[in-house]
Write a protein that holds these residues in place. Structure first.
Motif, PDB file in Angstrom:
ATOM      1  N   GLU A   1       0.835  -1.207   0.000  1.00 37.49           N
ATOM      2  CA  GLU A   1       0.000   0.000   0.000  1.00 37.49           C
ATOM      3  C   GLU A   1       0.873   1.263   0.000  1.00 37.49           C
ATOM      4  OE1 GLU A   1      -3.131   0.143  -0.438  1.00 37.49           O
ATOM      5  OE2 GLU A   1      -4.212  -1.488   0.580  1.00 37.49           O
TER       6      GLU A   1
ATOM      7  N   GLU B   1       4.041   1.557  -1.035  1.00 42.77           N
ATOM      8  CA  GLU B   1       4.778   1.695  -2.288  1.00 42.77           C
ATOM      9  C   GLU B   1       3.862   2.092  -3.445  1.00 42.77           C
ATOM     10  OE1 GLU B   1       7.982   1.786  -2.615  1.00 42.77           O
ATOM     11  OE2 GLU B   1       8.328   1.298  -0.500  1.00 42.77           O
ATOM     12  N   TRP B   2       2.618   1.656  -3.415  1.00 45.46           N
ATOM     13  CA  TRP B   2       1.644   2.064  -4.449  1.00 45.46           C
ATOM     14  C   TRP B   2       1.367   3.564  -4.334  1.00 45.46           C
ATOM     15  CZ3 TRP B   2       0.141   0.974  -9.014  1.00 45.46           C
ATOM     16  CH2 TRP B   2      -1.112   1.305  -9.519  1.00 45.46           C
TER      17      TRP B   2
ATOM     18  N   HIS C   1       4.440   5.260  -5.613  1.00 41.43           N
ATOM     19  CA  HIS C   1       4.551   5.067  -7.062  1.00 41.43           C
ATOM     20  C   HIS C   1       3.636   6.030  -7.823  1.00 41.43           C
ATOM     21  CE1 HIS C   1       5.786   2.632 -10.503  1.00 41.43           C
ATOM     22  NE2 HIS C   1       4.519   2.575 -10.913  1.00 41.43           N
TER      23      HIS C   1
ATOM     24  N   CYS D   1      -7.524  -0.299  -6.421  1.00 39.89           N
ATOM     25  CA  CYS D   1      -7.107  -1.643  -5.997  1.00 39.89           C
ATOM     26  C   CYS D   1      -8.281  -2.468  -5.486  1.00 39.89           C
ATOM     27  CB  CYS D   1      -6.060  -1.557  -4.883  1.00 39.89           C
ATOM     28  SG  CYS D   1      -4.486  -0.894  -5.408  1.00 39.89           S
TER      29      CYS D   1
ATOM     30  N   ASP E   1      -5.228  -7.317  -5.337  1.00 40.77           N
ATOM     31  CA  ASP E   1      -4.055  -6.594  -5.824  1.00 40.77           C
ATOM     32  C   ASP E   1      -3.003  -6.496  -4.728  1.00 40.77           C
ATOM     33  OD1 ASP E   1      -4.765  -5.953  -8.509  1.00 40.77           O
ATOM     34  OD2 ASP E   1      -6.139  -4.420  -7.766  1.00 40.77           O
TER      35      ASP E   1
ATOM     36  N   ILE F   1      -1.340  -5.849 -10.527  1.00 39.01           N
ATOM     37  CA  ILE F   1      -2.113  -4.809  -9.845  1.00 39.01           C
ATOM     38  C   ILE F   1      -2.996  -4.162 -10.910  1.00 39.01           C
ATOM     39  CG2 ILE F   1      -0.245  -3.098 -10.035  1.00 39.01           C
ATOM     40  CD1 ILE F   1      -1.264  -2.137  -7.146  1.00 39.01           C
TER      41      ILE F   1
ATOM     42  N   ALA G   1       1.491  -0.329 -14.045  1.00 35.53           N
ATOM     43  CA  ALA G   1       1.396  -1.545 -13.243  1.00 35.53           C
ATOM     44  C   ALA G   1       2.677  -2.380 -13.345  1.00 35.53           C
ATOM     45  CB  ALA G   1       0.194  -2.373 -13.673  1.00 35.53           C
TER      46      ALA G   1
ATOM     47  N   PHE H   1       5.517  -0.901 -11.435  1.00 34.28           N
ATOM     48  CA  PHE H   1       5.319  -1.056 -10.002  1.00 34.28           C
ATOM     49  C   PHE H   1       5.672  -2.463  -9.540  1.00 34.28           C
ATOM     50  CE2 PHE H   1       2.473  -2.124  -6.384  1.00 34.28           C
ATOM     51  CZ  PHE H   1       3.061  -1.296  -5.447  1.00 34.28           C
TER      52      PHE H   1
END
Length: 477
Positions: free
Chosen positions: A47, A49-50, A53, A135, A139, A221, A244, A247
């Motif tokens: 979560e 890192e998303w 990103h 998400c 994911d 993801i 995606a 990531f």
């Protein structure tokens, strides 16, 4: 009737399973990767890192670009996830009744507190709606499992398994030239060397380790049914596949471009099949060594086994390390086989059978790791009894029947007369009976062999009939 104390109410909690109780010390390193707490930490990492990103690549109109201090703050949320945070997350989940949603709320709490550390002007105070955006739970879950399994294998299981195989290979080299009677179908057969037989098992185990080392850990993801539907309707014009992919690969995983709601778990099935195969070869090692112990080829050092032996027969040192390894390998394989068989199937775009199944990954690896530990300890406590092997060889001169009949066949092919029916002649001498040195040499002397062949066979002993077994051990290098 006296009321007994309920163990279920005791603190600290009493472990239900042996891996968290009796065998905790041997498998504890896996807790950092394959426990429920480790899974939640990995979910939190994904979560975070998303969020980083999306804000770093400018794909969300209006989203701020985070400073280095803000990125560090977010990653520190993961790094400092400990006992207090585990308790807090459990309290949130008790309200949400949803494990991934609880992670989302936990992270949003940390965003709300960011100003206390970074000051009132921090952008983190206003990015709460980016958390978990686009998400579905899967994911987060598929990436978290890929990360935790990858690290458990790479940092815990593989080093232990490699150490075991290295120990075995060293043992094979040290005993490369120690002659030993073979047993095919449990009966005396063409001699070999102890080192060569151990080398066979080390070679087999290494092949499986190379397969495990080459495993891919896939991730995706791409939303609720793998279509990037929420992504493209909300922010059209962005190459969401590229976002995606970058990531997933940025997490050190292999991107899976085609999925339903779930990542298909095929990589897990492949990995678990390879680990199970390693287990089964190791099981073969354990049973063979157990048999060699029973034959007296290995002596067990009592201090190394760390036990009394038998409760009633003080002369015994039981091969418990190898027996425990057998049982744990069987349990591990049963779980790994179930994981491999069930994880590759999901009804239509999603069902939740994988949810509870994957929670047993740690148990499967735990029993394998425990078995590896047992075998390593067991091998370390063995002494080779070369004299016992020599006695066994000297009591089975009939095994030279193969050498004699093979030499006679070669002579017959070369045109030497009087070499007919070698198999039948040796069968009459050896089948179902013991032959001593005198009997074998008397038989050889009466075959009418050429002088050089007769001399070679007359000088042969069971201990000397090992071919190039010692040289074969070099293949381990």
């Amino acid at each position: 009737m006296t009321t007994r104390i309920s163990f279920a109410d005791l603190e600290p909690p009493i472990a239900l399973g042996p891996l968290d109780g009796r065998y905790r010390a041997a498998v504890a390193p896996l807790v950092d990767h394959l426990s429920e707490a480790a899974l939640n930490r990995a979910r939190l990492q994904v979560e975070v890192e998303w969020l980083i990103h999306l804000t770093s690549h400018g794909v969300l109109p209006g989203a701020p670009t985070l400073s280095d201090a803000e990125v560090a703050y977010l990653r520190d949320v993961v790094a400092t996830f400990g006992a207090a945070e585990i308790t807090e997350l459990a309290e949130i989940e008790a309200e949400t009744r949803h494990d991934v949603k609880a992670i989302e709320y936990f992270l949003k709490r940390r965003l709300a507190r960011a100003a206390e550390v970074l000051g009132e002007g921090t952008a983190l105070s206003g990015v709460g709606e980016i958390v978990h955006i686009f998400c579905t739970s899967e994911d987060i879950n598929n990436l978290s499992y890929a990360l935790t399994v990858r690290d458990a294998v790479g940092q815990v299981w593989l080093p232990a398994a490699t150490g075991l195989v290295d120990d075995l290979a060293a043992m094979a080299r040290a005993n490369a030239e120690v002659p030993m009677l073979s047993r095919t179908h449990g009966q005396a057969a063409t001699p070999t060397t102890l080192g060569k037989e151990l080398a066979v098992l080390a070679h087999r185990l290494r092949r499986q380790l190379r397969r495990v080392e080459g495993a891919q850990f896939l991730g995706k993801i791409n939303g609720a049914t793998g279509t990037y539907g929420a992504h493209t309707i909300s922010v059209p014009g962005v190459d969401w596949e590229a976002v995606a992919r970058s990531f997933v690969e940025g997490l050190g995983l292999t991107w899976n471009p085609l999925t339903t709601q779930i990542e298909s778990h095929d990589w897990q099935a492949e990995l678990y099949a390879d680990v199970a195969r390693f287990n089964r070869v190791l099981h073969n090692l354990a049973t063979d060594v157990w048999t060699y112990i029973s034959l007296g080829y290995f002596a067990q050092r009592l201090s190394a086994q760390g036990s009394t032996g038998s409760s009633t027969m003080p002369h015994k040192v039981n091969p418990i390390r190898f027996e425990n390894a057998e049982a744990n390998l069987e349990i591990s394989c049963a779980l790994l086989d179930t994981l491999s068989a069930t994880l590759v199937t999901s009804r239509l775009q999603r069902d939740l059978t994988d949810s509870t199944t994957q929670r047993n990954i740690g148990v499967a690896f735990g029993h394998s790791l425990l078995a590896i530990d047992n075998v390593r300890r067991g091998l370390a406590g063995l002494d080779v009894d070369a004299a016992a092997m020599e006695r066994d060889l000297d009591g089975n001169w009939e095994v030279l029947g193969e050498a004699v009949q093979s030499a006679m066949r070669a002579l017959q092919v070369a045109g030497v007369e009087g070499m007919a029916d070698p198999y039948e002649r040796l069968k009459e001498l050896t089948r179902g009976r013991r032959v001593d040195a005198e009997g074998m040499r008397t038989f050889i002397a009466g075959l009418g062999l050429p002088d050089d062949v007769r001399a070679r066979l007359m000088a042969l002993t069971p201990a000397g009939y090992t071919g190039i077994a010692a040289r074969l051990v070099r293949h381990l290098d």
